[in-house]
Write an enzyme that holds these catalytic residues in place. Structure first.
Site, PDB file in Angstrom:
ATOM      1  N   ASP A  58       0.839  -1.199   0.000  1.00 56.97           N
ATOM      2  CA  ASP A  58       0.000   0.000   0.000  1.00 56.97           C
ATOM      3  C   ASP A  58       0.873   1.248   0.000  1.00 56.97           C
ATOM      4  O   ASP A  58       2.028   1.214   0.438  1.00 56.97           O
ATOM      5  CB  ASP A  58      -0.869   0.047   1.272  1.00 56.97           C
ATOM      6  CG  ASP A  58      -2.052  -0.918   1.224  1.00 56.97           C
ATOM      7  OD1 ASP A  58      -2.304  -1.529   0.168  1.00 56.97           O
ATOM      8  OD2 ASP A  58      -2.727  -1.045   2.264  1.00 56.97           O
ATOM      9  N   ARG A  92      -1.380  -0.758  -8.403  1.00 58.27           N
ATOM     10  CA  ARG A  92      -2.768  -0.388  -8.069  1.00 58.27           C
ATOM     11  C   ARG A  92      -2.849   1.134  -8.147  1.00 58.27           C
ATOM     12  O   ARG A  92      -2.066   1.824  -7.509  1.00 58.27           O
ATOM     13  CB  ARG A  92      -3.140  -0.827  -6.654  1.00 58.27           C
ATOM     14  CG  ARG A  92      -4.521  -0.289  -6.224  1.00 58.27           C
ATOM     15  CD  ARG A  92      -4.718  -0.273  -4.719  1.00 58.27           C
ATOM     16  NE  ARG A  92      -4.702  -1.601  -4.147  1.00 58.27           N
ATOM     17  CZ  ARG A  92      -4.303  -1.857  -2.886  1.00 58.27           C
ATOM     18  NH1 ARG A  92      -3.892  -0.882  -2.099  1.00 58.27           N
ATOM     19  NH2 ARG A  92      -4.332  -3.091  -2.428  1.00 58.27           N
TER      20      ARG A  92
HETATM   21  C1  LIG Z   1      -8.836  -1.291  -3.181  1.00 55.88           C
HETATM   22  C2  LIG Z   1      -8.405   0.056  -2.699  1.00 55.88           C
HETATM   23  C3  LIG Z   1      -7.140   0.207  -2.147  1.00 55.88           C
HETATM   24  C4  LIG Z   1      -6.709   1.458  -1.726  1.00 55.88           C
HETATM   25  N1  LIG Z   1      -5.409   1.615  -1.303  1.00 55.88           N
HETATM   26  C5  LIG Z   1      -4.957   2.847  -1.004  1.00 55.88           C
HETATM   27  C6  LIG Z   1      -3.591   3.084  -0.702  1.00 55.88           C
HETATM   28  O1  LIG Z   1      -2.751   2.162  -0.697  1.00 55.88           O
HETATM   29  N2  LIG Z   1      -3.200   4.355  -0.418  1.00 55.88           N
HETATM   30  C7  LIG Z   1      -4.086   5.399  -0.423  1.00 55.88           C
HETATM   31  O2  LIG Z   1      -3.677   6.542  -0.195  1.00 55.88           O
HETATM   32  N3  LIG Z   1      -5.388   5.198  -0.700  1.00 55.88           N
HETATM   33  C8  LIG Z   1      -5.854   3.966  -0.985  1.00 55.88           C
HETATM   34  N4  LIG Z   1      -7.179   3.785  -1.295  1.00 55.88           N
HETATM   35  C9  LIG Z   1      -8.159   4.884  -1.054  1.00 55.88           C
HETATM   36  C10 LIG Z   1      -8.259   5.822  -2.235  1.00 55.88           C
HETATM   37  O3  LIG Z   1      -7.069   6.557  -2.361  1.00 55.88           O
HETATM   38  C11 LIG Z   1      -9.428   6.797  -2.081  1.00 55.88           C
HETATM   39  O4  LIG Z   1      -9.261   7.558  -0.922  1.00 55.88           O
HETATM   40  C12 LIG Z   1     -10.787   6.122  -2.012  1.00 55.88           C
HETATM   41  O5  LIG Z   1     -10.856   5.012  -2.846  1.00 55.88           O
HETATM   42  C13 LIG Z   1     -11.900   7.099  -2.439  1.00 55.88           C
HETATM   43  O6  LIG Z   1     -11.686   7.500  -3.760  1.00 55.88           O
HETATM   44  P1  LIG Z   1     -12.612   7.074  -4.996  1.00 55.88           P
HETATM   45  O7  LIG Z   1     -11.702   6.697  -6.119  1.00 55.88           O
HETATM   46  O8  LIG Z   1     -13.570   6.034  -4.592  1.00 55.88           O
HETATM   47  O9  LIG Z   1     -13.300   8.424  -5.460  1.00 55.88           O
HETATM   48  P2  LIG Z   1     -14.123   9.531  -4.675  1.00 55.88           P
HETATM   49  O10 LIG Z   1     -14.261  10.657  -5.655  1.00 55.88           O
HETATM   50  O11 LIG Z   1     -13.528   9.808  -3.346  1.00 55.88           O
HETATM   51  O12 LIG Z   1     -15.526   8.826  -4.439  1.00 55.88           O
HETATM   52  C14 LIG Z   1     -16.391   8.501  -5.504  1.00 55.88           C
HETATM   53  C15 LIG Z   1     -17.684   7.958  -4.921  1.00 55.88           C
HETATM   54  O13 LIG Z   1     -17.407   6.694  -4.279  1.00 55.88           O
HETATM   55  C16 LIG Z   1     -18.162   6.565  -3.087  1.00 55.88           C
HETATM   56  N5  LIG Z   1     -17.243   6.511  -1.934  1.00 55.88           N
HETATM   57  C17 LIG Z   1     -15.906   6.720  -1.944  1.00 55.88           C
HETATM   58  N6  LIG Z   1     -15.379   6.533  -0.726  1.00 55.88           N
HETATM   59  C18 LIG Z   1     -16.410   6.220   0.088  1.00 55.88           C
HETATM   60  C19 LIG Z   1     -16.524   5.914   1.479  1.00 55.88           C
HETATM   61  N7  LIG Z   1     -15.456   5.887   2.283  1.00 55.88           N
HETATM   62  N8  LIG Z   1     -17.761   5.643   1.984  1.00 55.88           N
HETATM   63  C20 LIG Z   1     -18.850   5.644   1.182  1.00 55.88           C
HETATM   64  N9  LIG Z   1     -18.796   5.926  -0.138  1.00 55.88           N
HETATM   65  C21 LIG Z   1     -17.602   6.211  -0.683  1.00 55.88           C
HETATM   66  C22 LIG Z   1     -19.060   7.762  -3.009  1.00 55.88           C
HETATM   67  O14 LIG Z   1     -20.259   7.430  -3.657  1.00 55.88           O
HETATM   68  C23 LIG Z   1     -18.303   8.805  -3.816  1.00 55.88           C
HETATM   69  O15 LIG Z   1     -19.139   9.793  -4.356  1.00 55.88           O
HETATM   70  C24 LIG Z   1      -7.599   2.563  -1.789  1.00 55.88           C
HETATM   71  C25 LIG Z   1      -8.863   2.406  -2.349  1.00 55.88           C
HETATM   72  C26 LIG Z   1      -9.264   1.186  -2.821  1.00 55.88           C
HETATM   73  C27 LIG Z   1     -10.608   1.073  -3.465  1.00 55.88           C
END
Ligand SMILES: Cc1cc2nc3c(=O)[nH]c(=O)nc-3n(C[C@H](O)[C@H](O)[C@H](O)COP(=O)(O)OP(=O)(O)OC[C@H]3O[C@@H](n4cnc5c(N)ncnc54)[C@H](O)[C@@H]3O)c2cc1C
Length: 306
Positions: A131, A183
């Site tokens: 990560d 990722r």
């Molecule tokens: C498999 C996976 C691994 C990850 N690993 C890392 C990592 O190693 N380092 C790191 O910095 N980040 C990591 N993340 C988190 C990532 O960086 C984002 O903060 C997170 O995924 C929210 O971004 P989004 O792309 O969903 O878009 P956004 O624009 O934040 O969200 C889009 C839509 O998704 C839904 N959504 C998003 N988050 C949530 C929530 N928490 N609760 C409810 N609904 C939500 C909502 O409907 C929102 O409108 C990871 C995410 C995933 C999916």
């Protein structure tokens, strides 16, 4: 509205952590995002995810570990996870955080700990995803990853990049040369504007650009997002470039957009769900709140319901 930066600031406040982890209703709310406190509970969740066509990635929650003994405990837990995956036949790999293996104590110790886990995964034909954490440790995380990757194969260990960081485009070009399995996510930490794009539009535009680089590279990468616009951009780009559905995977977090996870799996896309478990859920949970302020109101309502 509670600002994202406030929630991310609170995610690092130990005092609130002690309060929250002892407060039963707050703890109950974590069940949406955290698959229990034990490996067995997480394995049960993953068995269910497998039954609806999704694979998974185990994440044992415990970041910023402060003693050598505790980092050794984390290594033992990951060896236990890898054994459990083999013994139960569930379809899952593992995700690790380098601060869990001692990054705030000693990078060399961290490398040795991570190496032990990657070696075991490679021996068992499994895969370790490193990560990406806050920008203060981006470079050392990439350095340790490169060292591991020089010793192990493409399908043994992979890395994460964050589209909110200004440096990520260059990092991706370098990583693709190795090559490395990546990722792509947007990024979940509180970062200053010098290192991360402050505007969501720039983060999203960069995400789409990076997604295209990854898909065009021919290596199997993970597109991690719940954003339907990012998913549509990925599906559209893959179709236009005639890139098969089995050439990449979508990745989402446990408890977030389950409907979308199931829908994509039904459509024949590879979907991997990140499944965190363990007692140290507080910082992970606060980052999930920060991503969607509506989650905070959900908690407040439930606190008052008792
Ligand atoms: C498999 C996976 C691994 C990850 N690993 C890392 C990592 O190693 N380092 C790191 O910095 N980040 C990591 N993340 C988190 C990532 O960086 C984002 O903060 C997170 O995924 C929210 O971004 P989004 O792309 O969903 O878009 P956004 O624009 O934040 O969200 C889009 C839509 O998704 C839904 N959504 C998003 N988050 C949530 C929530 N928490 N609760 C409810 N609904 C939500 C909502 O409907 C929102 O409108 C990871 C995410 C995933 C999916």
């Amino acid at each position: 509205m509670v600002a994202r930066s406030t929630l991310l600031y609170l995610s690092r406040r130990e005092g609130l952590k002690d309060f929250a982890t002892r407060f039963a209703p707050f703890k109950k709310m974590t069940a949406r995002f955290v698959a229990g406190e034990t490996l067995e509970e997480a394995a049960e969740t993953i068995r269910h995810l497998n039954s609806i066509g999704c694979t998974a990635s185990f994440d044992h929650l415990n970041e910023s570990v402060g003693t050598v003994e505790e980092t050794e405990g984390e290594v033992r837990e990951y060896l236990r996870i890898l054994r459990a995956i083999d013994e139960t036949g569930i379809r899952s790999n593992v995700s690790i955080k380098l601060t869990q293996f001692g990054l705030e104590i000693d990078p060399e110790l961290t490398y040795r700990n991570a190496r032990t886990v990657v070696e075991e995964a490679a021996r068992r034909g499994n895969f370790v995803r490193v990560d990406m954490e806050a920008s203060a440790v981006t470079q050392v995380t990439l350095d340790i990853f490169r060292r591991l990757r020089s010793e192990f194969g493409l399908n043994d260990v992979g890395i994460v990049v964050q589209s909110y960081l200004r440096r990520t485009h260059d990092d991706v070009l370098d990583l693709l040369k190795i090559p490395a399995r990546i990722r792509l996510c947007k990024g979940a930490y509180n970062e200053p504007p010098e290192v991360a794009f402050p505007d969501k539009k720039d983060v999203d535009d960069n995400y789409v650009r990076l997604m295209q680089l990854l898909l065009a590279s021919g290596t199997y990468h993970g597109i991690a997002t719940h954003d339907e616009r990012m998913i549509a951009a990925t599906v559209g780009y893959a179709e236009r470039q005639r890139i098969g559905r089995d050439a990449f995977e979508f990745q989402m977090l446990y408890g977030v957009r389950r409907d979308l996870q199931e829908k994509l799996a039904r459509q024949g896309y590879n979907v991997r769900v990140y499944v965190p478990y363990g007692k140290h859920w507080y910082p992970y949970f606060m980052r999930r709140l920060a991503e969607r302020p509506a989650n905070v109101w959900f908690i407040v309502k439930n606190l008052f319901k008792g």
